[in-house]
Motif scaffolding. Structure first.
Motif, short mmCIF file in Angstrom:
data_model
loop_
_atom_site.label_atom_id
_atom_site.label_comp_id
_atom_site.label_asym_id
_atom_site.label_seq_id
_atom_site.Cartn_x
_atom_site.Cartn_y
_atom_site.Cartn_z
N SER A 100 18.67 1.16 45.86
CA SER A 100 18.62 2.07 44.71
C SER A 100 18.47 1.31 43.41
CB SER A 100 19.89 2.93 44.66
OG SER A 100 19.99 3.76 45.79
N VAL A 101 19.20 0.22 43.27
CA VAL A 101 19.11 -0.59 42.05
C VAL A 101 17.70 -1.16 41.90
CG1 VAL A 101 19.88 -2.73 40.99
CG2 VAL A 101 21.56 -1.13 41.89
N LEU A 102 17.13 -1.66 42.99
CA LEU A 102 15.77 -2.21 42.91
C LEU A 102 14.75 -1.14 42.59
CD1 LEU A 102 15.89 -4.74 45.88
CD2 LEU A 102 15.95 -5.26 43.44
N ALA A 103 15.13 0.15 42.84
CA ALA A 103 14.26 1.27 42.45
C ALA A 103 14.56 1.75 41.05
CB ALA A 103 14.43 2.42 43.46
N GLY A 104 15.49 1.07 40.34
CA GLY A 104 15.79 1.40 38.96
C GLY A 104 16.96 2.34 38.78
N ASP A 105 17.65 2.73 39.85
CA ASP A 105 18.74 3.69 39.76
C ASP A 105 20.08 2.95 39.84
OD1 ASP A 105 20.52 5.75 39.84
OD2 ASP A 105 19.58 6.81 41.51
N PHE A 106 20.80 2.87 38.69
CA PHE A 106 22.09 2.20 38.61
C PHE A 106 23.25 3.19 38.66
CE2 PHE A 106 19.13 -0.86 37.05
CZ PHE A 106 19.69 -2.12 37.24
N THR A 107 22.97 4.44 38.96
CA THR A 107 23.99 5.48 38.87
C THR A 107 25.21 5.16 39.73
OG1 THR A 107 22.23 7.10 38.51
CG2 THR A 107 24.41 7.95 39.09
N GLY A 111 37.36 1.90 38.68
CA GLY A 111 37.84 3.14 38.06
C GLY A 111 37.33 3.41 36.67
N LYS A 112 36.42 2.59 36.17
CA LYS A 112 35.91 2.77 34.81
C LYS A 112 34.40 3.01 34.85
CE LYS A 112 35.59 0.60 30.26
NZ LYS A 112 35.89 -0.60 29.45
N GLN A 113 33.95 4.14 34.37
CA GLN A 113 32.53 4.45 34.32
C GLN A 113 31.84 3.55 33.29
OE1 GLN A 113 30.53 6.71 36.05
NE2 GLN A 113 28.82 5.78 34.94
N ILE A 114 30.70 2.98 33.68
CA ILE A 114 29.92 2.12 32.79
C ILE A 114 28.56 2.77 32.56
CG2 ILE A 114 28.78 -0.12 32.55
CD1 ILE A 114 31.05 -1.35 34.14
N GLY A 152 20.76 7.67 31.24
CA GLY A 152 21.11 8.15 32.58
C GLY A 152 21.34 7.05 33.57
N ASN A 153 21.65 5.84 33.09
CA ASN A 153 21.88 4.68 33.96
C ASN A 153 20.69 4.43 34.89
OD1 ASN A 153 24.29 3.82 32.94
ND2 ASN A 153 25.56 4.92 34.41
N ASN A 191 25.40 -4.21 31.39
CA ASN A 191 25.72 -4.56 32.77
C ASN A 191 25.00 -5.86 33.12
OD1 ASN A 191 24.52 -4.12 35.89
ND2 ASN A 191 26.72 -3.82 35.65
N ALA A 192 25.74 -6.82 33.72
CA ALA A 192 25.18 -8.14 33.99
C ALA A 192 24.01 -8.06 34.97
CB ALA A 192 26.26 -9.07 34.54
N LEU A 193 24.12 -7.21 36.01
CA LEU A 193 23.04 -7.11 36.98
C LEU A 193 21.79 -6.53 36.34
CD1 LEU A 193 22.30 -7.61 39.92
CD2 LEU A 193 23.07 -5.27 40.45
N ALA A 194 21.95 -5.55 35.45
CA ALA A 194 20.81 -4.99 34.72
C ALA A 194 20.20 -6.03 33.79
CB ALA A 194 21.25 -3.75 33.94
#
Length: 874
Positions: A323-330, A340-343, A351-352, A562-565
């Motif tokens: 999903s991340v490689l498809a651009g979806d970080f949701t 427990g913390k939404q980023i 929309g992440n 986000n570091a991965l982004a």
């Protein structure tokens, strides 16, 4: 464990190990002394009694005569089993048929002769006194039975150092060292302050000032750990001394073969573990010793091989999902995956989600070499094989050339091999292996000048070489499309994504050579025992640490949230590069010493010694040395050696610069030693000792290895949030990509903006420690002894580090252009760190050339106090 005869294959291996030592030489045996008082049946002292000490294993004999007060001393005696005979006209011959003399042990014997008419010979079966009646230090012998019989994980004899008391493990071995090196802190000393000796010769990895690997238990006779107020012949490191003696041949042939097996199939499962461990380790080998020529020449051979196999340890990382490689970080940024913390990603990303077309091509190519996780949060678990082999060989020759002269040589080598692997997966491959070798050679000559004088000469060579071997096929960032210089092949560089994963696997090599010569004369002159001598040690460090030659990128979420982004869009928080950490350093350590033990009367000895310990700091034979003067920076004074260097930085060739060292030498440094030994009853069964001394320290050679990374050689450059990102990080940097640098460097070589520096003060004080102790020892009965020691010391001029160009926090909001800001906003950001540093704020035009600047601070102090109580049976 199995101990058995393994047949010709084992001995063939041992003989082959010995053949490689044909040209090896080394140093003299660690020795002890035997002394005593000769009396007649009425208790009066007996002068001029003939004393003969015979080694029962080799037949070697030493002689002496008792002085006017009945005291005799036989110095510089090798460890072993001995027979003592004392004769005097009119008296029966006094014989003690056998006793063990341990390393650096100094028993005081009370000899009571009988009149000749009562017996022709009197055989004494008394136990040898076990209290220490000569040395002012505090120590403990670990004898052969404990070395061989106590269980040791991996059969590492130095694990027994902690049994001596006041000694604790100093931590883990680094990647520049052979894996089985020894790190101990003794009596409050630093982990780099312990002396390791093997057969009387220096056995140190001077890169880190820790002990080189020791031979396996079957090749070690015994060792002793000592500390606090030792005699003047001890120097270089103040913490303590670990003195190991290897086995030697004798008039009888002795040998054994062994195999130690550790296999998880034979183990019970740990109660808290899901499965049993998978370790399989085989250690096998043998030793053989005996005479080449009886009573004259003796040999000893030994070999141990170790093969270790196990399933890899479990590592955890977080990597991109499909999903991340498809651009979806949701999902990966949801509360369920982020503790427990939404980023939420920063604008312009909504929309992440990020359009995959915005992903960086270099990042995607590297991501193709990392597993794609099927876990919703990107979690993966993996292992890296670490199957190793080690081979140790030792050969020793002892030659009793005559009744007055004995020669000794010993060679020891150990190899360690960890193969590298690469299977198109940067996380699960062991991209760097090890091919390490340590060699140690010692030779010595002990010559009895007269019954009251002995000369001991020693020569030592040791070499430790650690090679980190890269695996074939590992791509560089240049191979993946980044516009960076990658001079080290098969090394990706260092890429860190905070909280997710990192890549690396650093190649390189590190070689340390030690040469040592020493000679001392131990002479008895009436009531004085005088030891005088010299020691010269030459340490060499040659190495290459290429950790920054291929680019370094870090991603921390500061760009997108986000570091991965950050990684996938190719926007690093920082970028760094430089030349290699090239080591061509040398240290010369000369010393002279004299020690006098004055026997005021039987039972009372006063000791005084003096050691000359000049400070000749390490020097770089390529001239990669520099220093910094803050006042000259403020005055705008620049170097003549490199005309484009910023003000305040100076190099070899500039006026007042200390040659090829980073700091000035100090020749007139002396280290006094003093103390007293008192036997209250004169029976050698109890003793009170007190001592004081100053001990100089020698720094480990890697300490100054950031200096070759200083501009202009290392040209270490760090850029916060580079404008060109992962693809073209030098975009916007003044002058563009400065690599590769020309060789040799011209005097007008341009210096980088934001250079990183490490300096030594131009007149640094060498480190030293004051030590003092008081010890009470009493032999209770037979071989039982109790002792209590107070140990104290104070370390002065310990070398620490401090930042001399820190960034200043500036509160509030600033306009564009202030402090390097490209747009109005907070005055203090990560991107304008260098524009907020002290030197930049003082003078932006010259201060811009400086980033972080560390200075060695020689103002450290340390204190230590301890009570050491022991009960022991010898």
């Amino acid at each position: 464990m199995r101990r058995l005869a393994r047949g010709p294959a084992l001995w063939s291996a041992a003989i082959l190990a010995s053949l490689g030592a044909a040209c090896a030489w080394g140093q003299a045996i660690s020795s002890s002394q035997v002394s005593g008082v000769v009396r007649d049946p009425a208790g009066a002292v007996v002068p001029s009694a003939a004393v003969k000490l015979t080694n029962l294993e080799t037949g070697d004999a030493r002689s002496a005569r008792s002085e006017a007060d009945g005291v005799f001393v036989i110095a510089d005696v090798p460890v072993g089993q001995y027979k003592l005979e004392i004769a005097k006209d009119g008296f029966a011959v006094w014989v003690q048929p056998g006793f063990d003399l341990q390393v650096n042990q100094n028993p005081m014997l009370n000899v009571a002769l009988a009149f000749e008419r009562a017996a022709q010979e009197v055989t004494v079966h008394e136990d040898t006194p076990v209290v220490e009646s000569h040395s002012l230090g505090v120590g403990q012998v670990i004898d052969e039975s404990r070395v061989v019989d106590l269980p040791l994980n991996g059969r590492q004899v130095t694990q027994l150092v902690a049994l001596a008391g006041a000694a604790v493990s100093g931590g883990a071995v680094g990647t520049r060292q052979y894996p089985n090196e020894s790190i101990f802190s003794v009596a409050g000393g630093q982990r780099t302050e312990t002396n390791f000796l093997l057969d009387g010769g220096a056995h140190m990895d001077t890169d880190a000032n820790i002990g080189l690997p020791m031979p396996f238990p079957d090749a070690v006779r015994e060792f002793k750990v000592e500390t606090s107020s030792l005699a003047a012949n001890y120097g270089n490191h103040p913490g303590g001394v670990v003195n190991v003696v290897t086995k030697s041949g004798s008039n009888e042939v002795h040998g054994d073969a062994f195999e130690f097996l550790r296999n998880y199939e034979l183990n019970a499962r740990n109660f808290f573990a899901a499965t049993r461990d998978s370790l399989k380790r085989n250690q096998y080998g043998g030793v053989l010793g005996g005479p080449v020529k009886k009573d004259r020449i003796f040999f000893f051979l030994g070999y141990q091989g170790t093969i270790t196999r196990s399933d890899p340890a479990t590592n955890t990382a977080y990597v991109p999902t499909a999903s991340v490689l498809a651009g979806d970080f949701t999902q990966i940024l949801s509360a369920s995956c982020t503790n427990g913390k939404q980023i939420n990603l920063k604008a312009p990303y909504a929309g992440n989600k990020i359009n995959p077309s915005a992903f960086n091509s270099v990042a995607l190519k590297l991501a193709s070499l990392i597993p794609v996780s099927t876990d919703p949060c990107g979690k993966i678990q993996y292992g890296i094989l670490s199957n190793t082999e080690e081979n140790q060989g030792i050969v020793r020759i002892d030659w009793r050339q005559s009744g007055r002269n004995s020669v000794f040589a010993r060679w020891f080598v150990t190899d360690y091999w960890l193969p590298p692997t690469y299977t198109n997966n940067l996380l699960t491959s062991n991209t760097v292996g090890n091919a390490d070798r340590v060699q140690s050679a010692v030779a010595g000559d002990t010559f009895v000048i007269s019954p009251s004088s002995v000369n001991a000469f020693r020569a030592v060579f040791s070499r430790s070489k650690v090679v980190r071997v890269p695996a074939t096929g590992v791509p560089t960032l240049t191979d993946l499309g980044s516009n960076v210089y990658s001079p080290i092949p098969q090394f990706t560089g260092t890429l860190s994504v905070s909280g997710y994963f990192s890549t690396g696997g650093l190649p390189g090599y590190y070689a340390n050579n030690t040469f040592q010569l020493s000679d001392d004369v131990d002479s008895i002159r009436g009531a004085h025992q005088i030891v005088a001598g010299f020691s010269w040690t030459h340490n060499q460090l040659n190495g290459l640490g290429p950790f920054q030659q291929n680019a370094k990128f870090s991603f921390d979420g500061s760009q997108t949230g986000n570091a991965l982004a950050d990684y996938l869009v190719g926007l690093p928080a920082s970028f760094g590069q430089g030349n290699g950490q090239i080591a061509y350093d040398r240290i010369n350590i000369p010393s002279l010493y004299i020690q006098d033990s004055w026997r005021v009367r039987p039972g009372l000895t006063i000791q005084a010694g003096l050691r000359w310990d000049p400070f000749f700091p390490q020097h770089n034979i390529e001239g990669m040395v520099s220093t910094f003067d803050r006042s000259k920076f403020s005055q705008g004074i620049t170097s003549k050696a490199f005309t484009y260097a910023p003000p305040g930085v100076f190099f070899e060739g500039d006026a007042g610069f200390p040659g090829r060292s980073n700091t000035a030498q100090k020749a007139l440094l002396f280290s006094p030693r003093a103390g007293v030994v008192w036997d209250p009853r004169g029976k050698g069964r109890e003793v009170i000792r007190a001592g004081y001394g100053i001990f100089r320290d020698t720094n480990y050679t890697w300490l100054m290895q950031h200096v070759p990374l200083n501009p202009p050689w290392g040209e270490t450059i760090s850029i916060a949030a580079p404008a060109g990102g992962l693809t073209n990080p030098w975009q916007g940097y003044a002058g563009g990509d400065p690599f590769p640098t020309p060789v040799p460097l011209p005097s007008n070589f341009p210096f980088p903006i934001g250079g990183v520096y490490v300096f030594m003060p131009a007149n640094a004080h060498p480190m030293y420690t004051q030590q003092w102790n008081v010890t009470v020892e009493k032999q209770l009965w037979k071989n039982w002894k109790v002792s209590g020691s107070y140990l104290g010391n104070k370390g002065t001029h310990l070398w620490l580090s401090r930042e001399i160009n820190p960034a200043v926090y500036i509160p509030g909001t600033c306009a564009a252009g202030q402090y390097g800001l490209k747009a109005a906003g907070a005055c203090s950001t990560l991107a304008n760190t260098n524009q907020r540093r002290v030197l930049y704020l003082e003078n932006p035009s010259t201060g811009q050339y400086f980033g972080s600047m560390a200075m060695v601070d020689d103002g450290g102090n340390a204190n230590y106090h301890a009570l050491l109580a022991t009960v022991s049976r010898h």
